[in-house]
Design a protein around this motif. Structure first.
Motif, PDB file in Angstrom:
ATOM      1  N   UNK A  18       0.698  -1.705  13.419  1.00  0.00           N
ATOM      2  CA  UNK A  18       2.127  -1.291  13.107  1.00  0.00           C
ATOM      3  C   UNK A  18       2.587  -2.058  11.963  1.00  0.00           C
ATOM      4  N   UNK A  19       2.957  -1.208  10.902  1.00  0.00           N
ATOM      5  CA  UNK A  19       3.589  -1.826   9.636  1.00  0.00           C
ATOM      6  C   UNK A  19       4.851  -1.331   9.217  1.00  0.00           C
ATOM      7  N   UNK A  20       6.025  -2.189   9.264  1.00  0.00           N
ATOM      8  CA  UNK A  20       7.346  -1.640   8.704  1.00  0.00           C
ATOM      9  C   UNK A  20       7.281  -0.964   7.330  1.00  0.00           C
ATOM     10  N   UNK A  21       7.998   0.087   7.205  1.00  0.00           N
ATOM     11  CA  UNK A  21       8.253   0.707   5.995  1.00  0.00           C
ATOM     12  C   UNK A  21       9.091  -0.009   5.198  1.00  0.00           C
ATOM     13  N   UNK A  22       8.576  -0.122   3.856  1.00  0.00           N
ATOM     14  CA  UNK A  22       9.401  -1.155   2.884  1.00  0.00           C
ATOM     15  C   UNK A  22      10.561  -0.090   2.311  1.00  0.00           C
ATOM     16  N   UNK A  23      10.447   0.793   2.096  1.00  0.00           N
ATOM     17  CA  UNK A  23      11.599   1.795   1.403  1.00  0.00           C
ATOM     18  C   UNK A  23      12.092   2.864   2.414  1.00  0.00           C
ATOM     19  N   UNK A  24      13.391   2.807   2.885  1.00  0.00           N
ATOM     20  CA  UNK A  24      13.972   4.084   3.356  1.00  0.00           C
ATOM     21  C   UNK A  24      13.954   5.226   2.636  1.00  0.00           C
ATOM     22  N   UNK A  25      13.860   6.475   3.376  1.00  0.00           N
ATOM     23  CA  UNK A  25      14.071   7.914   2.789  1.00  0.00           C
ATOM     24  C   UNK A  25      13.873   8.953   3.542  1.00  0.00           C
ATOM     25  N   UNK A  26      14.957   9.666   3.479  1.00  0.00           N
ATOM     26  CA  UNK A  26      15.144  10.872   4.326  1.00  0.00           C
ATOM     27  C   UNK A  26      14.002  12.022   4.006  1.00  0.00           C
ATOM     28  N   UNK A  27      13.502  11.942   2.877  1.00  0.00           N
ATOM     29  CA  UNK A  27      12.801  12.929   2.153  1.00  0.00           C
ATOM     30  C   UNK A  27      11.434  12.712   1.566  1.00  0.00           C
ATOM     31  N   UNK A  28      10.700  11.682   2.206  1.00  0.00           N
ATOM     32  CA  UNK A  28       9.824  10.861   1.448  1.00  0.00           C
ATOM     33  C   UNK A  28       8.580  11.758   1.289  1.00  0.00           C
ATOM     34  N   UNK A  80       6.025   9.737   0.058  1.00  0.00           N
ATOM     35  CA  UNK A  80       4.915   8.594   0.296  1.00  0.00           C
ATOM     36  C   UNK A  80       5.447   7.546   1.152  1.00  0.00           C
ATOM     37  N   UNK A  81       4.682   7.004   1.874  1.00  0.00           N
ATOM     38  CA  UNK A  81       5.115   5.617   2.627  1.00  0.00           C
ATOM     39  C   UNK A  81       4.486   4.374   2.046  1.00  0.00           C
ATOM     40  N   UNK A  82       5.195   3.281   2.074  1.00  0.00           N
ATOM     41  CA  UNK A  82       4.704   2.116   1.479  1.00  0.00           C
ATOM     42  C   UNK A  82       4.969   1.170   2.752  1.00  0.00           C
ATOM     43  N   UNK A  83       3.789   0.210   2.632  1.00  0.00           N
ATOM     44  CA  UNK A  83       3.875  -0.882   3.592  1.00  0.00           C
ATOM     45  C   UNK A  83       3.237  -2.104   3.234  1.00  0.00           C
ATOM     46  N   UNK A 115       0.697  -1.310   0.072  1.00  0.00           N
ATOM     47  CA  UNK A 115       0.059   0.172  -0.005  1.00  0.00           C
ATOM     48  C   UNK A 115       0.800   1.251   0.029  1.00  0.00           C
ATOM     49  N   UNK A 116       0.589   2.079  -0.976  1.00  0.00           N
ATOM     50  CA  UNK A 116       1.163   3.421  -1.060  1.00  0.00           C
ATOM     51  C   UNK A 116       0.451   4.406  -0.275  1.00  0.00           C
ATOM     52  N   UNK A 117       0.822   5.261   0.606  1.00  0.00           N
ATOM     53  CA  UNK A 117      -0.076   6.354   1.226  1.00  0.00           C
ATOM     54  C   UNK A 117       0.719   7.668   0.764  1.00  0.00           C
ATOM     55  N   UNK A 118      -0.017   8.818   0.606  1.00  0.00           N
ATOM     56  CA  UNK A 118       0.670  10.147   0.439  1.00  0.00           C
ATOM     57  C   UNK A 118      -0.123  11.099   1.234  1.00  0.00           C
ATOM     58  N   UNK A 119       0.448  12.243   1.435  1.00  0.00           N
ATOM     59  CA  UNK A 119      -0.510  13.282   2.313  1.00  0.00           C
ATOM     60  C   UNK A 119      -0.886  14.144   0.940  1.00  0.00           C
ATOM     61  N   UNK A 120      -1.812  15.096   1.154  1.00  0.00           N
ATOM     62  CA  UNK A 120      -2.364  15.931   0.007  1.00  0.00           C
ATOM     63  C   UNK A 120      -1.226  16.898  -0.544  1.00  0.00           C
ATOM     64  N   UNK A 121      -1.373  16.883  -1.974  1.00  0.00           N
ATOM     65  CA  UNK A 121      -0.005  17.511  -2.490  1.00  0.00           C
ATOM     66  C   UNK A 121       1.006  17.058  -2.567  1.00  0.00           C
ATOM     67  N   UNK A 122       1.169  15.685  -2.288  1.00  0.00           N
ATOM     68  CA  UNK A 122       2.513  14.791  -2.228  1.00  0.00           C
ATOM     69  C   UNK A 122       3.532  15.597  -1.285  1.00  0.00           C
ATOM     70  N   UNK A 123       3.150  16.268  -0.296  1.00  0.00           N
ATOM     71  CA  UNK A 123       4.254  16.966   0.398  1.00  0.00           C
ATOM     72  C   UNK A 123       5.302  16.029   1.108  1.00  0.00           C
TER      73      UNK A 123
END
Length: 313
Positions: A53-63, A65-68, A23-31
């Motif tokens: 709780x779900x582990x994040x699949x892709x590490x990123x310092x400025x994401x 989106x979050x993917x679980x 699942x890929x989640x984003x904030x409004x405006x892809x902030x």
């Protein structure tokens, strides 16, 4: 409701294995969202109200989106089923990333994953490869159909990856002894089902202290087979609520429309701590100190031993 919450929208979903969906989640405006380090996780309030709780699949310092990745558990408590019913465009409450399984600095690394436990391990593999660290990874699953991200891992790691399928045969389980017989300079990071982690604990006792690391979201079981229903009385309103044998106090309150703050819902974070006025409590959490148990209760997992509990709500 989650503490420190943000509302994120499901932008896409894809199957990455049998019964496992990303699942890929984003904030409004892809902030830009808070940083996500390897081994980190987010807490999501599912459409049914359960927090998982779900582990994040892709590490990123400025994401942005979050993917679980979530495994569909037909016999679970409903959190994964609610996630799998989530439609693109729907929004959920999400807590900013936390990390109880951070990567430390080591000369080399051995990553071990079992089943859906591959999610934080895959994130670690990505972060370590980006820093050109020395690593190996062992991934155990029942079958190729049950193993998530194998093509991605193969492309990322090449011959550093060892994938093993046991096909449900106990005689065909992976033998870790060759990997642990002689302690090395490696730090081991392991995530997977209980039996896998117990095996690693059992065969690594002769390794240096602090070199074996585990991630386990199981926490404490909120309900057990021999649990009985009981009642809680809310001191501030006088309302009495029956807690069924198959639900926690937190879930029973939520069913009655009573808002409470929670996060892990497994007795490990302390977010749902509530004042206890009176009652005989079966304390099941992993947070409260002995001196706190007379007047505090974690309503996500603890129950009454007998009789009624009176809560400061």
């Amino acid at each position: 409701m989650l503490s420190q919450e943000m509302m994120l929208t499901l932008m896409s979903r894809r199957d990455v294995a049998q019964e496992i969906t990303e699942f890929t989640f984003e904030a409004s405006g892809a902030s830009v969202l808070p940083a996500a380090d390897a081994g980190g996780h987010i807490a999501i309030e599912t459409p049914g109200g359960a927090v998982r709780q779900y582990s994040l699949v892709y590490p990123n310092q400025n994401p942005t989106s979050y993917k679980v990745a979530v495994k569909r558990e037909e016999t679970g408590r409903g959190g994964s089923l609610a996630m799998h019913r989530l439609a693109i465009g729907e929004s959920v409450s999400v807590q900013a990333p936390a990390n109880n399984f951070p990567l430390g600095t080591a000369p080399e690394y051995l990553l071990i994953a079992g089943g859906i436990g591959v999610t934080p391990i895959y994130a670690m593999a990505q972060q370590l490869m980006a820093t050109k660290a020395k690593l190996r990874m062992i991934y155990c699953a029942r079958s190729a159909q049950d193993a998530a991200y194998v093509p991605d891992l193969q492309a990322l790691l090449g011959d550093r990856l060892n994938v093993h399928y046991d096909n449900g045969d106990l005689e065909n389980l992976y033998d870790f002894w060759d990997d642990f017989a002689d302690p090395s300079k490696a730090h081991v990071y392991c995530c997977g089902p209980g039996p896998l982690m117990e095996e690693i604990k059992g065969i690594s006792g002769h390794w240096p202290d602090g070199s074996i690391h585990f991630e386990d979201f199981a926490g404490v079981a909120a309900v057990r087979e021999d649990d009985k229903p009981f009642e809680v009385r809310l001191q501030k309103t006088g309302q009495t609520i029956t807690v069924p044998s198959d639900k926690s106090i937190l879930e029973a309150l939520r069913d009655e429309g009573i808002a409470t703050t929670s996060s892990c819902e497994s007795g490990t974070c302390g977010t749902c701590k509530c004042g206890l006025i009176e009652g005989d409590v079966d304390h099941r959490d992993m947070v409260l100190m002995d001196e706190e148990k007379a007047d505090q209760i974690m309503i996500c997992v603890s129950r009454a031993r007998a009789g009624e509990l009176v809560l400061d709500l």
